[in-house]
Each structure stands twice: as C-alpha cells, then as structure tokens.
Write an enzyme that holds these catalytic residues in place. Structure first.
Site, PDB file in Angstrom:
ATOM      1  N   SER A   1      36.213  75.622  59.719  1.00 19.76           N
ATOM      2  CA  SER A   1      35.338  76.146  60.771  1.00 19.76           C
ATOM      3  C   SER A   1      35.440  75.388  62.065  1.00 19.76           C
ATOM      4  O   SER A   1      35.704  75.944  63.113  1.00 19.76           O
ATOM      5  CB  SER A   1      33.897  76.116  60.282  1.00 19.76           C
TER       6      SER A   1
ATOM      7  N   HIS B   1      31.448  79.280  64.804  1.00 19.61           N
ATOM      8  CA  HIS B   1      31.458  80.635  64.247  1.00 19.61           C
ATOM      9  C   HIS B   1      30.428  81.548  64.905  1.00 19.61           C
ATOM     10  O   HIS B   1      29.999  82.531  64.308  1.00 19.61           O
ATOM     11  CB  HIS B   1      31.201  80.597  62.732  1.00 19.61           C
TER      12      HIS B   1
ATOM     13  N   LEU C   1      39.605  76.314  68.911  1.00 19.81           N
ATOM     14  CA  LEU C   1      39.411  77.637  68.316  1.00 19.81           C
ATOM     15  C   LEU C   1      39.383  77.469  66.805  1.00 19.81           C
ATOM     16  O   LEU C   1      40.068  76.607  66.257  1.00 19.81           O
ATOM     17  CB  LEU C   1      40.559  78.588  68.696  1.00 19.81           C
ATOM     18  N   ASP C   2      38.601  78.302  66.134  1.00 22.21           N
ATOM     19  CA  ASP C   2      38.640  78.303  64.671  1.00 22.21           C
ATOM     20  C   ASP C   2      40.072  78.538  64.208  1.00 22.21           C
ATOM     21  O   ASP C   2      40.862  79.182  64.892  1.00 22.21           O
ATOM     22  CB  ASP C   2      37.768  79.440  64.108  1.00 22.21           C
ATOM     23  N   ARG C   3      40.373  78.050  63.028  1.00 23.13           N
ATOM     24  CA  ARG C   3      41.737  78.175  62.505  1.00 23.13           C
ATOM     25  C   ARG C   3      42.197  79.625  62.463  1.00 23.13           C
ATOM     26  O   ARG C   3      43.347  79.934  62.785  1.00 23.13           O
ATOM     27  CB  ARG C   3      41.804  77.552  61.106  1.00 23.13           C
TER      28      ARG C   3
END
Length: 466
Positions: free
Chosen positions: A349, A272, A175-177
C-alpha cells in the site's frame, strides 16, 4: 579503534557504525543479479543478499536461538542451524557457530539469504521528462517505487539506475505498487525540498483516471469520508470515523453499459484514498485486488458496511487470494503473514522506502508458500530436519553450487539452485500480465512551475471493451 583487552571468555562487541542517511544505490547493488523477460513479465534471477541489523533492545541478554524461535518463525530452527553451519549467519562479522550465544548491546548481525523476487509486468518505464532538476516517468502497474517487502531489483529506483543510469534520485511522491502513471523524482535535495513545500501547502494538483464497476453518477461527486489503516503489512484501509480526514472529487467521463471511466481529483494524500472512497461509493475499481473482493461481503464494502472485525476481514482477504494463488499480486508471501517480528509491516500500500538496513530475516529468507499446512502452522515451512539435507549443505561449500536447468531451452541458465532454499524446489504459477494491471492511473501532476502529463491508458478509452 584499538580493541581493549578482554577478560577470559569475554566477547568483543564493536561500537555502532555510522550508517549513511537516505537511500542510495550504486553499481555493486545493481550488479547483484540481472533481469530476464518471459511471458510478458520482467523477472529477476535469484541471488544472494545480506540482511543486516543491530541487536534490538529487547534481544539483549537473549540467545540467538531464542530470538529466532520467537521472532523469526517463518523458518524452523533446523533452517537457522543449517544456515549457521554454512557460514551464512555472522555476528560482528564473525561466523556464528553456536546459536546459544547470548546477544549484547551493539551486536551487529548479518544473515545471507537466497532471494527470489516476484515478477512484474514487462512494460518498460517511459521517461516523460529528464532535465537538470527532475526525472518524470510513466510508471507501469505492479512496480513498487522503492525496495520494499519482497521487491528490490523489480522496483522503479533499481530499473532506472540499472537501465537508464539515473542514480541518487529523491522521491517527491509515491504511487501504490498497482497504480500506474506520472511519478516524479528530484535530482537534487534543493529541488526536492522546493516541491515538498508545495505538497505540504496543497499546491500540487493531482488528477487520476480509473475504470469502476457500474454506472457512476453523471454529476460531480465529493467524498470526504475519513480513512483508517487496517493493516500496513497487507496494505488495507477502510472508512472509519476514527480515521484521517480525506477529500476526493469524482467526475464521470464515460459509461459503456457495464463500467464507467471516472476522473479523480484527490485533495488529500492518504493511503489508498481513491480506491477506498470508490469502494465506499459502491463503485470499486473493476480489477482492484483488495477493494473489489468478496471478502468485504455481499456489497463489497459499499457505504462502509463490513460485517467483519478487522482481523476477520484480513483473514478473508488473504484466504481469497490463497485460493486464487495470487498472494504475489498483493506483494506478500506466507512468511510476511506468519512472522510476528516487530516493525515488519511493509505492504504494497504505502510503497514504503525501506533500505537494506532491515531486520536480518525481515523478509522470507527461504519462502515456502506452498509447503504450509492448511491451518497456517509453521511446522512444514522448510523441510530441513533430515540429516541428508544438512549433509548436502556441508558438501556444497560454495553458495549455490547446484545448477538450475532452464525448462524451456534445456540449457543451463545463469541462476543457480541453493541447497537451503525451499523456493528453489518449488514451481510457482506466474501471474498473467493482465493480473498485474489495475485500472487506476495518475494522469497529471501540476505545481506552481510545472505540469506533467502521461497518455490516457487504453482501458480508459471510451470505446474500450473488456
């Protein structure tokens, strides 16, 4: 192996060592430092860390001084000279006394730095499922999955290892941060391979929920715009015909007069993807620190209309965060932006899983965000040109002999100041816990033999108000 006899003045270079495959961390790594909690944030006490690398091909025949001056410009040469005097630069495990030494193939470089990590939210990692095959957690926003960029201990992998004794986990997906929600790890390579096959064959169903700007259409919306990565370093993408195929299905769940809660079903897994498609549709995530910024223009990228080149866009995004003192929200520092070394792109990202076997100065070895001049020049990056600083360094034979005082209690804290570290001399504005939450949440992951769900976040409730 037995060393061969060296000719006069010849330097011995050992053969390359075998490095263990994969990312695995143990007690020695976890013991490098400790956490403390303050103002709703999880913080890491500054610590010493070794960056290690083998000599890159393009460095062969060049001096260390030349490599530092051309590829690691985050710090002035005075810093590297002082670091060598302090014994923090080692070549083939021997202290570097002369930066004019010429590098050879297979040279092994080690650089000891004083490391400061950005804070993350203090929200605990909730374990949803833990059995013989998998560990499934509800990841808080602001936490990277793996060590990446400036983050090491403030990552899901390290916290699970240090606080839950869960080690040697295999990442199934990321997962993105800034994205929260369901995150799966496999406990064995066999389980990881089995689920990976489902991912490759698109058998894994993913459901996200987000809160977006404005009144999202009531009917189902399908977006299939291709997405191109603008910068891995900063972590920015955009819709572009040259990009990769993407498909996301959106369905509005509620609207409160200002913002909408939207269910998102990504059919592909691009970086994203959900955030970029929502921006393209004119409904960016309410508090997206990248895709809902003024830098994109008056319409904030709606319809893919961006009246800037990629370079101008990145500069505008960075300047907007600089003005708000929020570069940490992006997970980057000034040094990440100014260093021009190869393969240093590691933005928030993709949550890239770099191990510690990175460039010796791969991150800011001595971050100096607030000491840069307005034009972004490197001249003021690390004020170590004075003899007094070097004398101080010589006197402090042990690393970090200066003690740091806790400003709130007046008692000595366990972290220590380092005479070489500019970050130690700085006072930085902490982000608020609110700044570290983005309204995008992985709600459900479903495979052929499993289904894992988390609770709906508070901000996604129909009656929630800002």
């Amino acid at each position: 192996p037995k060393k061969r006899r060296l000719a006069g003045g010849e330097r011995y270079v050992p053969p390359p060592r075998k490095l263990s495959a994969g990312v695995s961390f143990g007690p020695a790594h976890f013991a490098e430092t400790s956490y403390y909690f303050e103002g709703g944030l999880r913080k890491v006490r500054p610590y010493y860390f070794d960056f290690r690398t083998y000599c890159k091909g393009r460095w062969v025949g060049r001096s260390l001084l030349h490599v530092f001056s051309t590829e690691f410009r985050a710090q002035p040469l005075a810093y590297y000279r002082a670091a060598a005097r302090a014994g923090r630069l080692r070549l083939n495990e021997e202290p570097v006394r002369d930066l004019d030494i010429v590098l050879k193939n297979n040279d092994f470089l080690r650089n000891t730095v004083h490391r400061h990590e950005p804070p993350v939210t203090a929200q605990p990692i909730q374990i949803l499922v833990g059995d013989d095959e998998v560990v499934v957690v509800d990841k808080p926003s602001s936490l990277p999955v793996h060590p990446c960029g400036r983050f090491r201990h403030n990552t899901v992998i390290f916290i699970l290892g240090k606080e839950h004794d869960l080690k040697e986990l295999h990442t199934i997906h990321r997962l993105d941060r800034m994205t929260s929600g369901v995150l799966m790890f496999a406990k064995t390579a066999e389980v990881s391979k089995r689920i990976d096959e489902q991912v490759r064959e698109r058998q894994l169903e993913k459901e996200y929920v987000c809160r977006v700007v404005g009144e999202f259409p009531e009917h189902e919306v399908v977006c299939e715009e291709p997405i191109l990565v603008v910068s891995y370093k900063v972590g920015v993408c955009r819709v572009d015909p040259k990009g990769k195929f993407c498909k996301t299905i959106f369905q509005r769940l509620s609207y409160n007069g200002k913002t909408s809660v939207v269910k998102c079903l990504p059919r592909t897994g691009r970086t994203h993807q959900i955030r970029v498609h929502l921006q393209y549709l004119g409904h960016p995530i309410v508090n997206d620190p990248i895709y809902n910024m003024e830098a994109w223009g008056p319409e904030r990228g709606k319809g893919g209309k961006i009246d800037k080149t990629d370079e101008e866009l990145l500069k505008a995004l960075v300047e907007e965060h600089r003005s708000k003192q929020s570069l940490d929200v992006l997970g980057i520092s000034e040094e990440d932006l100014n260093s021009n070394a190869e393969n240093k792109d590691c933005g928030n990202s993709s949550d890239c899983a770099k191990s510690a076997q990175a460039d010796p100065i791969n991150e800011s070895s001595c971050p100096a965000e607030d000491t840069k001049d307005p034009e972004g020049n490197d001249v003021a990056a690390c004020p170590l040109n004075s003899d007094s600083n070097l004398e101080t360094l010589e006197k402090n034979k042990e690393l970090g002999s200066c003690e740091n005082l806790d400003g709130q209690t007046g008692e000595k804290s366990s972290e220590e100041k380092d005479p070489l570290c500019v970050e130690c001399k700085m006072t930085r504005r902490d982000p608020s816990p609110k700044e570290l939450v983005m309204y995008l949440h992985a709600l459900r992951y479903k495979g052929a033999e499993f289904e894992y769900c988390s609770k709906m976040p508070e901000w996604a409730m129909e009656d929630w108000e800002e």
